[in-house]
Design a protein around this motif. Structure first.
Motif, PDB file in Angstrom:
ATOM      1  N   MET A   1       8.157  -6.724  21.110  1.00  0.00           N
ATOM      2  CA  MET A   1       7.541  -6.476  22.459  1.00  0.00           C
ATOM      3  C   MET A   1       6.164  -5.899  22.577  1.00  0.00           C
ATOM      4  N   ILE A   2       6.005  -4.719  22.052  1.00  0.00           N
ATOM      5  CA  ILE A   2       4.717  -4.079  22.265  1.00  0.00           C
ATOM      6  C   ILE A   2       3.424  -4.703  21.773  1.00  0.00           C
ATOM      7  N   GLU A   5       2.744  -7.634  24.366  1.00  0.00           N
ATOM      8  CA  GLU A   5       2.333  -6.844  25.659  1.00  0.00           C
ATOM      9  C   GLU A   5       0.960  -6.522  25.637  1.00  0.00           C
ATOM     10  N   LEU A   8      -1.009  -9.323  26.119  1.00  0.00           N
ATOM     11  CA  LEU A   8      -1.352  -9.762  27.376  1.00  0.00           C
ATOM     12  C   LEU A   8      -2.467  -8.907  28.096  1.00  0.00           C
ATOM     13  N   MET A  43       1.653   2.793  18.162  1.00  0.00           N
ATOM     14  CA  MET A  43       2.528   1.604  18.320  1.00  0.00           C
ATOM     15  C   MET A  43       1.136   0.854  19.239  1.00  0.00           C
ATOM     16  N   VAL A  45      -0.056   1.661  22.407  1.00  0.00           N
ATOM     17  CA  VAL A  45       0.136   1.329  23.648  1.00  0.00           C
ATOM     18  C   VAL A  45      -0.953   1.867  24.649  1.00  0.00           C
ATOM     19  N   TRP A  68      17.553  -1.679  29.145  1.00  0.00           N
ATOM     20  CA  TRP A  68      15.940  -1.725  28.820  1.00  0.00           C
ATOM     21  C   TRP A  68      16.066  -2.707  27.890  1.00  0.00           C
ATOM     22  N   PRO A  69      14.820  -3.289  27.791  1.00  0.00           N
ATOM     23  CA  PRO A  69      13.788  -3.206  28.789  1.00  0.00           C
ATOM     24  C   PRO A  69      14.112  -4.098  30.135  1.00  0.00           C
ATOM     25  N   THR A  70      13.689  -3.703  31.260  1.00  0.00           N
ATOM     26  CA  THR A  70      13.795  -4.328  32.564  1.00  0.00           C
ATOM     27  C   THR A  70      12.717  -4.858  32.956  1.00  0.00           C
ATOM     28  N   LEU A  71      12.280  -5.979  33.318  1.00  0.00           N
ATOM     29  CA  LEU A  71      11.092  -6.470  33.761  1.00  0.00           C
ATOM     30  C   LEU A  71      11.054  -7.048  35.149  1.00  0.00           C
ATOM     31  N   MET A  91       7.007 -16.034  29.710  1.00  0.00           N
ATOM     32  CA  MET A  91       6.167 -14.790  30.114  1.00  0.00           C
ATOM     33  C   MET A  91       4.645 -15.269  30.630  1.00  0.00           C
TER      34      MET A  91
END
Lengths: 107, 254
Positions: A1-2, A5, A8, A43, A45, A68-71, A91
């Motif tokens: 996930m991280i 992201e 991106l 991580m 972020v 969670w997670p909610t996008l 995505m």
């Protein structure tokens, strides 16, 4: 996930795109905040997050988040376009389309 | 005086015993409402006691550095579900059975067979009664335990019940369930049906509020503003990012 992201954010850093988090960790305690900052570094972020706990009612309650997670995918005019698309390639496809529309609107 | 009251009391209890002994009797001597009140109260007491005991067990285990066995968390629902089942059978076919069937749907924790039976009985014997309107709220709750028949019954009531008040209750219950599953289109359709079917001010208000709430976060709506602070304590707003595509991510490390 991280990691995805982060890629991106890096990929679209020169285009009209922002990843905004609503972080639900227990950052309202000193220990929780310290833990958060440590993990954030570890991580990688790199994007900004609202502190969920700092708002009353909590942002996640106002947005009726149940898992969670909610996008949420929000376009350049602030309109919700999609919710909870989680597959990495889908995505990117959806966001690419939205970013292109934002760029077209800038011209 | 005292003696005659006692005698009357004895006589009364005597007749109740006689009824209980009469195995073949069809007519029940029990007042269904009183029986339901007693069941609900006994259940509430048992649950409160269970919570207290659980709290004590958790505290003791924490002190001893041990884990609380999973079984300790199990709520004592079984005997009450069984009692509700017996009472529902006692009033079988009558509206008086419906509250007991509802009790099973509402409170069963692991009594899958009882739940399946209750759904089946509601569908077979009470689907046309008005009384079923009081238990439709519990059908989504048992969707997992009872499987498809619970949803079939729910849909049947929401779409076909002759009594509009009952239909409206079912539509409201179903719209909540759809909204929880992120099916805002389905939820909106049901709420609009509610608005067309009822003149009850409270129900209309409920439908209107639910519509506002769903539309607020529906695809195609302008996202609600977020005015908050980041983890450094710096304030910012979601609308600061107008002009950009925003991927809003509710997340946490935990």
């Amino acid at each position: 996930m991280i990691p995805h992201e982060r890629s991106l954010v890096e990929k679209w850093k020169d285009r009209p795109f922002a990843l905004i988090g609503v972080n639900s960790d227990k950052t309202n305690t000193e220990k929780g905040m310290a833990l958060y900052k440590e993990k954030q570094k570890e991580m990688g972020v790199t994007w900004r997050s609202f502190r969920n706990e700092a708002n009353e009612p909590r942002i996640s309650d106002d947005w009726r988040v149940r898992g969670w997670p909610t996008l949420y995918y929000i376009d350049h005019e602030g309109v919700i376009k999609h919710k909870n698309i989680r597959g990495e390639s889908q995505m990117e496809e959806v966001l690419e389309e939205m970013i292109a529309a934002a760029e077209a609107a800038q011209k | 005086m005292l003696r005659s009251v006692l005698a009357a009391a004895l006589l009364l209890s005597g007749s109740a015993f006689a009824a209980a002994d009469c195995g073949a009797c069809v007519v029940s001597q029990q007042d269904p409402q009183a029986a339901y009140t007693k069941l609900a109260k006994d259940f509430a007491d048992a649950m409160a006691k269970h919570q207290d005991e659980l709290k004590a067990k958790v505290a003791a285990a924490r002190k001893a550095g041990e884990r609380v066995p999973r079984a300790a968390y199990r709520a004592p629902t079984k005997e009450f579900v069984e009692t509700a089942q017996e009472l529902a059978q006692e009033f079988a076919g009558k509206d008086a059975a419906v509250p007991f069937l509802g009790f099973i749907l509402k409170n069963a924790s692991a009594e899958r067979n009882a739940v399946k039976w209750a759904v089946k009985t509601l569908a077979a014997e009470h689907v046309e009664s008005k009384a079923i309107g009081d238990v439709v709220d519990y059908l989504p709750r048992v969707a997992r335990m009872a499987g498809r028949p619970a949803m079939t019954l729910m849909n049947d009531i929401a779409d076909n019940h002759e009594d509009n008040d009952v239909r409206v209750k079912a539509l409201l219950a179903r719209s909540r369930q759809l909204a929880a599953k992120d099916d805002s289109e389905g939820a909106v359709a049901d709420l609009e049906k509610v608005q067309a079917l009822t003149k009850d001010a409270d129900l209309l208000d409920e439908a209107k509020e639910a519509l506002v709430e769903i539309k607020k976060l529906a695809i195609g709506s302008v996202a609600p503003e977020i005015d908050g602070v980041d983890v450094e304590g710096v304030g910012f707003k979601l609308s600061d990012y107008r002009g950009k595509v925003v991927l809003l991510d509710f997340w946490g490390f935990w």
